[in-house]
Design a protein around this motif. Structure first.
Motif, PDB file in Angstrom:
ATOM      1  N   VAL A 140      -9.810   2.446   0.992  1.00 44.93           N
ATOM      2  CA  VAL A 140     -10.212   1.215   1.444  1.00 44.93           C
ATOM      3  C   VAL A 140     -10.393   0.424   0.157  1.00 44.93           C
ATOM      4  O   VAL A 140      -9.940  -0.630  -0.111  1.00 44.93           O
ATOM      5  N   MET A 141     -11.147   1.084  -0.634  1.00 42.63           N
ATOM      6  CA  MET A 141     -11.437   0.436  -2.159  1.00 42.63           C
ATOM      7  C   MET A 141     -10.148   0.078  -2.855  1.00 42.63           C
ATOM      8  O   MET A 141     -10.244  -1.173  -3.305  1.00 42.63           O
ATOM      9  N   LYS A 142      -9.254   0.932  -2.890  1.00 42.60           N
ATOM     10  CA  LYS A 142      -7.943   0.776  -3.474  1.00 42.60           C
ATOM     11  C   LYS A 142      -7.186  -0.628  -3.029  1.00 42.60           C
ATOM     12  O   LYS A 142      -6.590  -1.156  -3.579  1.00 42.60           O
ATOM     13  N   ALA A 143      -7.379  -0.191  -1.528  1.00 43.13           N
ATOM     14  CA  ALA A 143      -6.641  -1.226  -0.859  1.00 43.13           C
ATOM     15  C   ALA A 143      -6.886  -2.610  -1.230  1.00 43.13           C
ATOM     16  O   ALA A 143      -6.094  -3.851  -1.112  1.00 43.13           O
ATOM     17  N   ILE A 144      -8.054  -3.007  -1.014  1.00 45.60           N
ATOM     18  CA  ILE A 144      -8.699  -4.356  -1.356  1.00 45.60           C
ATOM     19  C   ILE A 144      -8.495  -4.966  -2.573  1.00 45.60           C
ATOM     20  O   ILE A 144      -9.357  -5.934  -3.033  1.00 45.60           O
ATOM     21  N   GLY A 145      -8.221  -3.893  -3.657  1.00 41.75           N
ATOM     22  CA  GLY A 145      -7.938  -4.239  -4.989  1.00 41.75           C
ATOM     23  C   GLY A 145      -8.720  -3.927  -6.094  1.00 41.75           C
ATOM     24  O   GLY A 145      -8.685  -4.086  -7.216  1.00 41.75           O
ATOM     25  N   PHE A 170      -7.840  -7.581   3.986  1.00 38.94           N
ATOM     26  CA  PHE A 170      -7.654  -6.516   5.035  1.00 38.94           C
ATOM     27  C   PHE A 170      -8.857  -6.388   6.168  1.00 38.94           C
ATOM     28  O   PHE A 170      -9.927  -6.338   5.583  1.00 38.94           O
ATOM     29  N   PHE A 223      -9.674  -3.753   8.812  1.00 43.77           N
ATOM     30  CA  PHE A 223      -9.206  -2.124   9.494  1.00 43.77           C
ATOM     31  C   PHE A 223      -9.743  -1.977  10.713  1.00 43.77           C
ATOM     32  O   PHE A 223     -11.010  -2.502  11.084  1.00 43.77           O
ATOM     33  N   ARG A 229      -3.094  -7.581  -4.684  1.00 42.28           N
ATOM     34  CA  ARG A 229      -3.738  -7.413  -3.330  1.00 42.28           C
ATOM     35  C   ARG A 229      -5.068  -7.978  -3.366  1.00 42.28           C
ATOM     36  O   ARG A 229      -5.558  -8.772  -2.301  1.00 42.28           O
ATOM     37  N   ARG A 230      -5.806  -7.846  -4.551  1.00 42.15           N
ATOM     38  CA  ARG A 230      -7.213  -8.271  -4.460  1.00 42.15           C
ATOM     39  C   ARG A 230      -7.302  -9.752  -4.275  1.00 42.15           C
ATOM     40  O   ARG A 230      -8.003 -10.321  -3.389  1.00 42.15           O
ATOM     41  N   LEU A 272       0.832  -1.268  -0.055  1.00 42.56           N
ATOM     42  CA  LEU A 272      -0.016  -0.143   0.086  1.00 42.56           C
ATOM     43  C   LEU A 272       0.787   1.153   0.010  1.00 42.56           C
ATOM     44  O   LEU A 272       0.404   2.406  -0.194  1.00 42.56           O
ATOM     45  N   SER A 301      -2.435  -3.954  -7.598  1.00 41.22           N
ATOM     46  CA  SER A 301      -4.018  -3.667  -7.421  1.00 41.22           C
ATOM     47  C   SER A 301      -4.760  -5.318  -7.528  1.00 41.22           C
ATOM     48  O   SER A 301      -5.107  -5.592  -6.536  1.00 41.22           O
TER      49      SER A 301
END
Lengths: 237, 410
Positions: free
Chosen positions: B304-309, A93, A95, A87-88, A60, A84
């Protein structure tokens, strides 16, 4: 070090921020290997660099120096789009503030990543029901996050993190907004999932409840690892 | 995924309803103003064109080539009888009227005025122009005519004559140049509201005018006619015009005959365009502001949206779709308000009666005109503009670095 030594391999990882022109060394040369199936807590006081380190191993944030491999892939060599997608498909994740998408129901939040992966509707629905049962939220699939308690939202967040069966779940202060009973229940649930599915969990925390359940505790201080200890019953080293 | 993205975008737009309603109202008012202004300009333009073409000009006219630049009375329409016959049989033509035109003077005991003496066929003329409807005293010329003269109201006033008074008409005969004078009784006063007619025209029967000018029975300088579809007059490249522009004749539609009015209308179209640019510019910034506010409010969520892909492209699509939804809500609102406002004003009209513009006078109250295009093109503009201006905040959202966006968390 090589990327094949563990699920996550961090080699001489450094991160320097610029705070109003003043360089701040948040992470100072960390070497760490996290193996598959570990239930690890990275602990330390505020400002010790644990969240920054978690950001770095999740791809990140960019490294100032060093290398990170996750599931054998060097994160620094990937394009933004590849990272991206990586990670997907490989990282779940959780939080501190749950961070569910407020306009999506529990089911829609959980299936979101599978939707990004392009999985068919039937598969998504079956997986959502399966995972909701695993996190003890069966019957709540149509509720919006605003209609769930903090503990319930965090369970949905865990379900979302695990839905696409990632290699690893990274959780940053997942119990910070929960009371101790709910925190204990959530951690027990995550530990059960770790045992039953073999999924790797890495926490950044300063919560005793997390530390009590972790099988490996990495203590960070001033951007460096001060202590790395393993509890009995952890996965083979 | 597209369906889900559409649904997610709509839910995001409806998340903060008050802000959405305020933004949609602002954008909608812009659209409504555009619909109304366009309707008003069309109404005004139609009113002026109607005034010019219905009062006297006709939708189009045929002359001998060169007549309109020299006004020489010897330049007669070639084979006028044949042309009239063709016009009578042409389904695109509603009515036609031949005219004799000549410069002359009309004098009374009080004064003398230079006029355009017009010889008309009363029956045909009544189907092309409104001269017969504009008689404010006396009567329109009778078919057989011959005895009377109709004076423009201003001409009559200047000459201080009224109905039944006699005036002397002086004219130069076409072939010989001999001055011809005749004393004619004023049988009617014409007031059209159009200065060109009221201040300088006098009408006699075509036969009388031909007699005075020494012209043959089919000697006319002008044939005016009306069209079943007036838009044909604006299509200068239509083969209709070529069909009547032969044998030395030239057929022209009203835009060529009233080039000044046409230019004024083109200028008003340009003004509408400028206004559209300003209004849509304001709308664009309104949209951008609303989208940016929405993005800043959800910066953490985008992180968050970007973090999760979620790929950057998908974030762009989501924000642009949110902008598009906002546009659709605004369009529904704006179209409704625009329709209602235009319709309501059209019931009464705006009274500009009597005001003259480039030789045309408003005869009726201006009524805004609703057209289907206003509800297709302008909303499409709003939608496209929204998508376009939505791109900037969308790219901004897509460039958010997850670690920065979520500094307080992971």
């Amino acid at each position: 070090m090589t990327g094949s030594e563990g699920l996550i391999v961090a080699e001489n990882v450094r991160k320097t921020y610029s705070d109003d022109g003043v360089p701040v060394e948040a992470v100072r040369g960390i070497d760490m290997v996290i193996r598959e199936g570990e239930f690890t807590a990275i602990v330390g006081p505020s400002g010790s660099g644990k969240t920054t380190f978690l950001n770095l191993i999740a791809g990140l944030d960019s490294l100032t120096q060093g290398r990170v491999w996750l599931a054998g892939r060097a994160l620094g060599e990937m394009s933004g789009r590849e990272l991206s997608d990586f990670r997907r498909d490989n990282i779940g994740f959780v939080f501190q503030a749950y961070n569910l998408i407020p306009v999506l129901t529990a089911e829609e939040n959980i299936e979101y990543i599978m939707l990004l992966q392009g999985r068919p509707r039937e598969e998504r629905h079956a997986r959502v029901l399966e995972i909701l049962e695993m996190v003890g939220m069966k019957g709540m699939e149509n509720r919006l996050p605003g209609k769930l308690s903090g503990g319930q939202q965090q369970r949905v967040a865990v379900a979302r993190a695990m839905a696409a069966k990632p290699a690893i779940v990274l959780a940053d202060e997942p119990t910070a907004n929960l009371d101790s009973t709910t925190s204990g229940e959530l951690l027990d649930m995550m530990r059960d999932l770790n045992r039953t599915t073999g999924m790797t969990f890495v926490f950044s925390t300063h919560d005793r409840i997390v530390m009590e359940r972790a099988r490996r505790i990495v203590v960070m201080r001033d951007g460096m690892i001060a202590e790395d200890s393993r509890q009995p019953g952890g996965p083979p080293q | 995924m597209t369906g889900k993205l559409l649904s997610l975008a709509l839910r995001n737009v409806l998340r903060n309803r008050r802000r959405t309603i305020i933004a949609a109202t602002a954008i909608g008012i812009g659209l409504a103003a555009m619909v109304f202004t366009d309707g008003l300009m069309i109404g005004m333009s139609d009113n002026l064109i109607d005034s010019v073409t219905d009062t006297w000009l006709g939708d189009a006219q045929i002359h001998r080539e060169g007549f309109l630049t020299t006004y020489s009375p010897e330049l007669l329409v070639d084979s006028a009888a044949e042309v009239l016959d063709r016009l009578d049989r042409d389904p695109r033509v509603v009515a036609s009227a031949p005219r004799v035109l000549a410069q002359g003077t009309v004098s009374s005991a009080a004064d003398l005025r230079s006029v355009i003496l017009v010889g008309i066929d009363p029956e045909r003329e009544s189907r092309v122009s409104r001269i017969d409807d504009s008689i404010v005293g006396g009567e329109f010329l009778r078919e057989e005519g011959g005895e009377g003269i109709l004076l423009g109201s201003k001409v009559a006033a200047d000459l201080e004559v009224g109905l039944g008074d006699r005036v002397v008409v002086t004219i130069s005969q076409v072939e010989s140049g001999i001055i011809y004078q005749d004393m004619i009784r004023v049988s009617g006063i014409v007031e059209t509201g159009t200065a060109a007619v009221d201040e300088s025209m006098s009408f006699v029967s075509a036969g009388k005018a031909q007699e005075m000018l020494g012209l043959p029975e089919d000697g006319f300088q002008e044939i005016a006619f009306t069209l079943s579809d007036r838009r044909l007059a604006e299509q200068a490249d239509s083969n209709f015009w070529a069909g009547y522009s032969r044998g030395g004749n030239t057929a022209l539609g009203w835009p060529d005959l009233m080039a000044q009015l046409d230019a004024v209308l083109a200028m008003s179209d340009f003004s509408t365009l400028i206004m559209a640019v300003i209004l849509f510019g304001l709308v664009a910034f309104g949209i951008m502001n609303a989208i940016f506010m929405s993005i800043y409010e959800r910066i953490f969520e985008f992180g968050v949206m970007k973090a999760i892909g979620t790929r950057a492209g998908r974030i762009v699509s989501l924000v642009v779709l949110e902008a598009a939804w906002l546009a659709i809500i605004s369009i529904a609102l704006g179209s409704l308000v625009g329709l209602a406002a235009t319709w309501l004003v059209a019931q009464q009209g705006i009274d500009y009666t009597g005001i003259e513009l480039s030789g045309a006078t408003f005869r009726e109250p201006v009524r805004p005109v609703l057209t289907l295009q206003q509800f297709i093109f302008y909303p499409l503009w709003v939608l496209l503009l929204t998508a376009l201006v939505g791109l900037y905040p969308a790219v901004h959202a897509a460039r958010i670095r997850p670690a920065l966006a979520m500094r307080r968390s992971l």
